[in-house]
Design a protein around this motif. Structure first.
Motif, short mmCIF file in Angstrom:
data_model
loop_
_atom_site.label_atom_id
_atom_site.label_comp_id
_atom_site.label_asym_id
_atom_site.label_seq_id
_atom_site.Cartn_x
_atom_site.Cartn_y
_atom_site.Cartn_z
N UNK A 96 0.80 -1.24 0.00
CA UNK A 96 0.00 0.00 0.00
C UNK A 96 0.83 1.28 0.00
N UNK A 97 2.15 1.13 0.19
CA UNK A 97 3.01 2.31 0.13
C UNK A 97 3.30 2.94 1.47
N UNK A 98 2.41 2.75 2.44
CA UNK A 98 2.59 3.35 3.75
C UNK A 98 1.82 2.53 4.78
N UNK A 99 2.32 2.53 6.02
CA UNK A 99 1.62 1.79 7.08
C UNK A 99 2.02 2.31 8.46
N UNK A 100 1.11 2.11 9.41
CA UNK A 100 1.30 2.62 10.76
C UNK A 100 2.03 1.60 11.64
N UNK A 101 3.06 2.07 12.32
CA UNK A 101 3.80 1.23 13.27
C UNK A 101 3.28 1.38 14.69
N UNK A 102 2.70 2.55 14.98
CA UNK A 102 2.20 2.81 16.33
C UNK A 102 1.82 4.26 16.49
N UNK A 103 1.21 4.57 17.64
CA UNK A 103 0.77 5.94 17.95
C UNK A 103 1.39 6.32 19.29
N UNK A 104 2.03 7.49 19.34
CA UNK A 104 2.81 7.89 20.51
C UNK A 104 2.70 9.39 20.77
N UNK A 105 3.11 9.80 21.96
CA UNK A 105 3.25 11.22 22.23
C UNK A 105 4.44 11.75 21.42
N UNK A 106 4.53 13.07 21.33
CA UNK A 106 5.50 13.69 20.41
C UNK A 106 6.94 13.18 20.61
N UNK A 107 7.42 13.26 21.84
CA UNK A 107 8.83 12.92 22.08
C UNK A 107 9.11 11.44 21.80
N UNK A 108 8.17 10.57 22.15
CA UNK A 108 8.36 9.14 21.92
C UNK A 108 8.36 8.86 20.42
N UNK A 109 7.41 9.46 19.69
CA UNK A 109 7.34 9.27 18.24
C UNK A 109 8.62 9.76 17.57
N UNK A 110 9.09 10.93 17.99
CA UNK A 110 10.30 11.53 17.42
C UNK A 110 11.51 10.61 17.65
N UNK A 111 11.59 10.06 18.86
CA UNK A 111 12.70 9.16 19.19
C UNK A 111 12.66 7.91 18.32
#
Ligand code: TYC
Length: 134
Positions: A96-111
């Motif tokens: 599909x070209x793109x997929x979600x690995x998870x949902x996190x708060x900003x700092x966790x996602x950025x890390x």
């Protein structure tokens, strides 16, 4: 009455001088802040406002060169997926070209994005990992 004087004020400053304490402070207008429960032993539970944190999806993007096994490894290592779930997500991205690995708060996602990109770069894979606000 002289200007600047109010009714009840002694005409000569200091004539009726006394120590000014808390009891002399101006009384608030309106009902007491404790609703008149002071000394009644009645506890009051106040609602403390909580705020929902902003959440960010971490996404993997497909490319033609990153080995499937590497993507599965990334999903297991950084997103705590078991092999079956990691394989399912990898195949979803592949198709599909793109997929979600998870949902996190900003700092966790950025890390997570940084960790994935650093590992991909180290192995010279063009894998792209990005975050987007939910
Ligand atoms: N398309 C890649 C291949 O065929 C596999 C792949 C899957 C790459 C997911 C990136 O995010 C990705 N080897």
């Amino acid at each position: 009455m002289r200007s600047g004087m109010s009714p009840g004020m002694p005409a000569r400053p200091g004539a009726d001088a006394k120590t000014v304490g808390m009891a002399d402070r101006p009384k608030r207008a309106g009902p007491p802040a404790d609703g008149g429960r002071e000394g009644t032993g009645t506890a009051v539970l106040t609602r403390t406002r909580t705020r929902k944190p902003n959440l960010y999806r971490v996404l993997l993007l497909n490319d033609d060169y990153t080995p499937m096994e590497f993507v599965v490894h990334v999903l297991e290592r950084f997103f705590n997926k078991d092999r079956a779930e990691a394989t399912r997500i990898m195949m979803h991205v592949h198709q599909n070209g793109v997929g979600e690995c998870g949902v996190f708060t900003y700092e966790v996602a950025e890390t997570k994005v940084t960790l994935v990109m650093d590992l991909a770069r180290k192995h010279m894979h063009p894998l792209q990992c990005v975050m987007e606000k939910k």
